[in-house]
Design a protein around this motif. Structure first.
Motif, PDB file in Angstrom:
ATOM      1  N   PRO A  49       0.833  -1.205   0.000  1.00  0.00           N
ATOM      2  CA  PRO A  49       0.000   0.000   0.000  1.00  0.00           C
ATOM      3  C   PRO A  49       0.867   1.254   0.000  1.00  0.00           C
ATOM      4  CG  PRO A  49       0.071  -0.958   2.175  1.00  0.00           C
ATOM      5  CD  PRO A  49       0.815  -1.902   1.261  1.00  0.00           C
ATOM      6  N   GLN A  50       0.234   2.409  -0.095  1.00  0.00           N
ATOM      7  CA  GLN A  50       0.973   3.668  -0.248  1.00  0.00           C
ATOM      8  C   GLN A  50       1.907   3.983   0.914  1.00  0.00           C
ATOM      9  OE1 GLN A  50      -2.373   6.102  -0.873  1.00  0.00           O
ATOM     10  NE2 GLN A  50      -2.916   6.283   1.283  1.00  0.00           N
ATOM     11  N   TRP A  51       1.621   3.507   2.134  1.00  0.00           N
ATOM     12  CA  TRP A  51       2.466   3.840   3.287  1.00  0.00           C
ATOM     13  C   TRP A  51       3.576   2.831   3.510  1.00  0.00           C
ATOM     14  CZ3 TRP A  51       1.922  -0.319   6.341  1.00  0.00           C
ATOM     15  CH2 TRP A  51       0.716  -0.984   6.310  1.00  0.00           C
ATOM     16  N   GLY A  52       3.649   1.791   2.707  1.00  0.00           N
ATOM     17  CA  GLY A  52       4.724   0.815   2.850  1.00  0.00           C
ATOM     18  C   GLY A  52       4.193  -0.596   2.882  1.00  0.00           C
ATOM     19  N   PRO A  53       5.062  -1.574   2.654  1.00  0.00           N
ATOM     20  CA  PRO A  53       4.624  -2.958   2.548  1.00  0.00           C
ATOM     21  C   PRO A  53       4.310  -3.609   3.893  1.00  0.00           C
ATOM     22  CG  PRO A  53       6.983  -2.821   2.332  1.00  0.00           C
ATOM     23  CD  PRO A  53       6.479  -1.413   2.408  1.00  0.00           C
ATOM     24  N   VAL A  54       3.394  -4.542   3.861  1.00  0.00           N
ATOM     25  CA  VAL A  54       3.162  -5.443   4.988  1.00  0.00           C
ATOM     26  C   VAL A  54       3.186  -6.852   4.402  1.00  0.00           C
ATOM     27  CG1 VAL A  54       0.632  -5.338   4.853  1.00  0.00           C
ATOM     28  CG2 VAL A  54       1.731  -6.011   6.993  1.00  0.00           C
ATOM     29  N   CYS A  55       3.823  -7.778   5.117  1.00  0.00           N
ATOM     30  CA  CYS A  55       3.977  -9.137   4.604  1.00  0.00           C
ATOM     31  C   CYS A  55       3.485 -10.150   5.630  1.00  0.00           C
ATOM     32  CB  CYS A  55       5.439  -9.438   4.301  1.00  0.00           C
ATOM     33  SG  CYS A  55       6.159  -8.352   3.052  1.00  0.00           S
ATOM     34  N   VAL A  56       3.071 -11.314   5.118  1.00  0.00           N
ATOM     35  CA  VAL A  56       2.719 -12.434   5.973  1.00  0.00           C
ATOM     36  C   VAL A  56       3.496 -13.647   5.470  1.00  0.00           C
ATOM     37  CG1 VAL A  56       0.659 -13.078   4.609  1.00  0.00           C
ATOM     38  CG2 VAL A  56       0.826 -13.769   7.007  1.00  0.00           C
ATOM     39  N   ASN A  57       4.048 -14.399   6.394  1.00  0.00           N
ATOM     40  CA  ASN A  57       4.711 -15.650   6.068  1.00  0.00           C
ATOM     41  C   ASN A  57       4.074 -16.728   6.932  1.00  0.00           C
ATOM     42  OD1 ASN A  57       6.960 -17.746   7.018  1.00  0.00           O
ATOM     43  ND2 ASN A  57       7.247 -17.198   4.884  1.00  0.00           N
ATOM     44  N   VAL A  58       3.631 -17.798   6.279  1.00  0.00           N
ATOM     45  CA  VAL A  58       3.015 -18.922   6.983  1.00  0.00           C
ATOM     46  C   VAL A  58       3.942 -20.108   6.848  1.00  0.00           C
ATOM     47  CG1 VAL A  58       1.006 -20.434   7.095  1.00  0.00           C
ATOM     48  CG2 VAL A  58       0.715 -18.021   6.523  1.00  0.00           C
ATOM     49  N   ASN A  59       4.346 -20.674   7.972  1.00  0.00           N
ATOM     50  CA  ASN A  59       5.262 -21.805   7.994  1.00  0.00           C
ATOM     51  C   ASN A  59       4.476 -23.043   8.404  1.00  0.00           C
ATOM     52  OD1 ASN A  59       7.606 -23.235   7.845  1.00  0.00           O
ATOM     53  ND2 ASN A  59       8.407 -22.524   9.802  1.00  0.00           N
ATOM     54  N   GLY A  60       4.533 -24.070   7.607  1.00  0.00           N
ATOM     55  CA  GLY A  60       3.812 -25.304   7.900  1.00  0.00           C
ATOM     56  C   GLY A  60       3.647 -26.107   6.628  1.00  0.00           C
ATOM     57  N   GLY A  61       2.684 -26.992   6.607  1.00  0.00           N
ATOM     58  CA  GLY A  61       2.425 -27.803   5.433  1.00  0.00           C
ATOM     59  C   GLY A  61       0.996 -28.292   5.415  1.00  0.00           C
ATOM     60  N   GLY A  62       0.385 -28.301   4.225  1.00  0.00           N
ATOM     61  CA  GLY A  62      -1.014 -28.693   4.129  1.00  0.00           C
ATOM     62  C   GLY A  62      -1.865 -27.746   4.945  1.00  0.00           C
ATOM     63  N   LEU A  63      -2.730 -28.296   5.785  1.00  0.00           N
ATOM     64  CA  LEU A  63      -3.582 -27.464   6.635  1.00  0.00           C
ATOM     65  C   LEU A  63      -2.896 -27.072   7.934  1.00  0.00           C
ATOM     66  CD1 LEU A  63      -7.021 -29.289   6.234  1.00  0.00           C
ATOM     67  CD2 LEU A  63      -6.074 -27.413   4.882  1.00  0.00           C
ATOM     68  N   PHE A  64      -1.761 -27.715   8.250  1.00  0.00           N
ATOM     69  CA  PHE A  64      -1.070 -27.443   9.507  1.00  0.00           C
ATOM     70  C   PHE A  64      -0.230 -26.170   9.395  1.00  0.00           C
ATOM     71  CE2 PHE A  64       2.605 -27.732  12.324  1.00  0.00           C
ATOM     72  CZ  PHE A  64       1.951 -27.830  13.543  1.00  0.00           C
ATOM     73  N   VAL A  65      -0.453 -25.245  10.328  1.00  0.00           N
ATOM     74  CA  VAL A  65       0.327 -24.004  10.397  1.00  0.00           C
ATOM     75  C   VAL A  65       1.119 -24.023  11.697  1.00  0.00           C
ATOM     76  CG1 VAL A  65       0.194 -21.504  10.585  1.00  0.00           C
ATOM     77  CG2 VAL A  65      -1.280 -22.705   8.961  1.00  0.00           C
ATOM     78  N   ASP A 122      -9.478 -25.627   5.306  1.00  0.00           N
ATOM     79  CA  ASP A 122      -9.086 -25.758   3.909  1.00  0.00           C
ATOM     80  C   ASP A 122      -9.710 -24.627   3.092  1.00  0.00           C
ATOM     81  OD1 ASP A 122      -7.887 -26.833   1.662  1.00  0.00           O
ATOM     82  OD2 ASP A 122      -9.494 -28.261   1.290  1.00  0.00           O
ATOM     83  N   GLY A 123      -8.903 -23.926   2.317  1.00  0.00           N
ATOM     84  CA  GLY A 123      -9.377 -22.831   1.481  1.00  0.00           C
ATOM     85  C   GLY A 123      -9.457 -21.488   2.182  1.00  0.00           C
ATOM     86  N   SER A 124      -9.165 -21.455   3.485  1.00  0.00           N
ATOM     87  CA  SER A 124      -9.260 -20.193   4.225  1.00  0.00           C
ATOM     88  C   SER A 124      -7.999 -19.354   4.029  1.00  0.00           C
ATOM     89  CB  SER A 124      -9.487 -20.455   5.714  1.00  0.00           C
ATOM     90  OG  SER A 124      -8.347 -21.063   6.293  1.00  0.00           O
ATOM     91  N   LEU A 125      -8.067 -18.108   4.471  1.00  0.00           N
ATOM     92  CA  LEU A 125      -6.940 -17.195   4.377  1.00  0.00           C
ATOM     93  C   LEU A 125      -6.333 -16.947   5.753  1.00  0.00           C
ATOM     94  CD1 LEU A 125      -8.461 -14.485   2.018  1.00  0.00           C
ATOM     95  CD2 LEU A 125      -6.876 -16.308   1.391  1.00  0.00           C
ATOM     96  N   VAL A 126      -5.013 -16.819   5.809  1.00  0.00           N
ATOM     97  CA  VAL A 126      -4.309 -16.311   6.979  1.00  0.00           C
ATOM     98  C   VAL A 126      -3.761 -14.962   6.535  1.00  0.00           C
ATOM     99  CG1 VAL A 126      -2.329 -16.605   8.500  1.00  0.00           C
ATOM    100  CG2 VAL A 126      -3.756 -18.572   7.919  1.00  0.00           C
ATOM    101  N   CYS A 127      -4.131 -13.895   7.266  1.00  0.00           N
ATOM    102  CA  CYS A 127      -3.804 -12.539   6.836  1.00  0.00           C
ATOM    103  C   CYS A 127      -3.037 -11.779   7.911  1.00  0.00           C
ATOM    104  CB  CYS A 127      -5.087 -11.771   6.514  1.00  0.00           C
ATOM    105  SG  CYS A 127      -6.085 -12.540   5.219  1.00  0.00           S
ATOM    106  N   ALA A 128      -2.337 -10.743   7.477  1.00  0.00           N
ATOM    107  CA  ALA A 128      -1.594  -9.869   8.385  1.00  0.00           C
ATOM    108  C   ALA A 128      -1.818  -8.422   7.990  1.00  0.00           C
ATOM    109  CB  ALA A 128      -0.105 -10.192   8.337  1.00  0.00           C
ATOM    110  N   ASP A 129      -1.859  -7.570   8.998  1.00  0.00           N
ATOM    111  CA  ASP A 129      -2.001  -6.140   8.783  1.00  0.00           C
ATOM    112  C   ASP A 129      -1.095  -5.423   9.782  1.00  0.00           C
ATOM    113  OD1 ASP A 129      -2.888  -3.727   7.805  1.00  0.00           O
ATOM    114  OD2 ASP A 129      -4.886  -3.853   8.681  1.00  0.00           O
ATOM    115  N   MET A 130      -0.766  -4.193   9.464  1.00  0.00           N
ATOM    116  CA  MET A 130       0.040  -3.370  10.357  1.00  0.00           C
ATOM    117  C   MET A 130      -0.672  -2.036  10.511  1.00  0.00           C
ATOM    118  SD  MET A 130       3.945  -2.055   9.897  1.00  0.00           S
ATOM    119  CE  MET A 130       3.513  -0.788   8.713  1.00  0.00           C
ATOM    120  N   LYS A 131      -0.696  -1.538  11.731  1.00  0.00           N
ATOM    121  CA  LYS A 131      -1.338  -0.244  11.979  1.00  0.00           C
ATOM    122  C   LYS A 131      -0.435   0.858  11.433  1.00  0.00           C
ATOM    123  CE  LYS A 131      -3.967   0.593  15.636  1.00  0.00           C
ATOM    124  NZ  LYS A 131      -4.345   0.869  17.047  1.00  0.00           N
ATOM    125  N   ALA A 132      -1.027   1.730  10.612  1.00  0.00           N
ATOM    126  CA  ALA A 132      -0.303   2.868  10.058  1.00  0.00           C
ATOM    127  C   ALA A 132      -1.193   4.095  10.194  1.00  0.00           C
ATOM    128  CB  ALA A 132       0.038   2.626   8.597  1.00  0.00           C
TER     129      ALA A 132
END
Length: 148
Positions: A49-65, A122-132
């Motif tokens: 976004p305009q104020w800078g990047p935010v990233c999410v990294n999910v470590n695991g396999g299949g449905l396991f996070v 299954d099929g769901s999202l894991v999301c991340a946000d940062m307050k700006a």
């Protein structure tokens, strides 16, 4: 003065090397998964976004996070501290979960890692946000889709 400059350069070089060695994206490149989906080694996605990047990294396999890392790769050589992150997703049974935390200081990027050790829906999202500018979701957030 020369000694301080040399010490600073050595510290910065060691820090950059440590980032390269623990970069989840390089592990994901060795065992590619479909874009934005969790594979054997994990997956990550960044939103810019305009104020800078935010990233999410999910470590695991299949449905396991195993864990979720929210980060702000600011790319600045000085320390950025105390960024507030929010991550969320859905457990396998459909119950939504949320985690919030403030980051420690980091040069080039600052992050928070949340231990999950749970199966996700299954099929769901894991999301991340940062307050700006005192706003959540104001400029977008990053997500990774979880799939078998």
């Amino acid at each position: 003065m020369k000694r301080q400059a040399r010490t600073f350069l050595v510290v910065v070089a060691a820090f950059l090397l440590s980032l390269l060695m623990m970069n989840p994206a390089s592990a994901a490149e060795a065992n590619p998964a479909p874009a934005g989906e969790v594979g054997v080694t994990g997956a990550d996605h960044c939103n810019y976004p305009q104020w800078g990047p935010v990233c999410v990294n999910v470590n695991g396999g299949g449905l396991f996070v195993a864990d979720v890392t929210a980060s702000y790769p600011h790319g600045l050589p000085w320390l950025i501290c105390d960024k507030e992150f929010h991550v969320w997703g859905y457990y396998e049974n459909g119950q939504q979960w949320h985690r919030n935390a403030r980051s420690q200081c980091g040069a080039l990027r600052t992050w928070v890692t949340f231990s999950m050790n749970a199966n996700m829906q299954d099929g769901s999202l894991v999301c991340a946000d940062m307050k700006a500018d005192n706003t959540w979701h104001g400029s977008g957030f990053a997500c990774v889709r979880i799939s078998r």
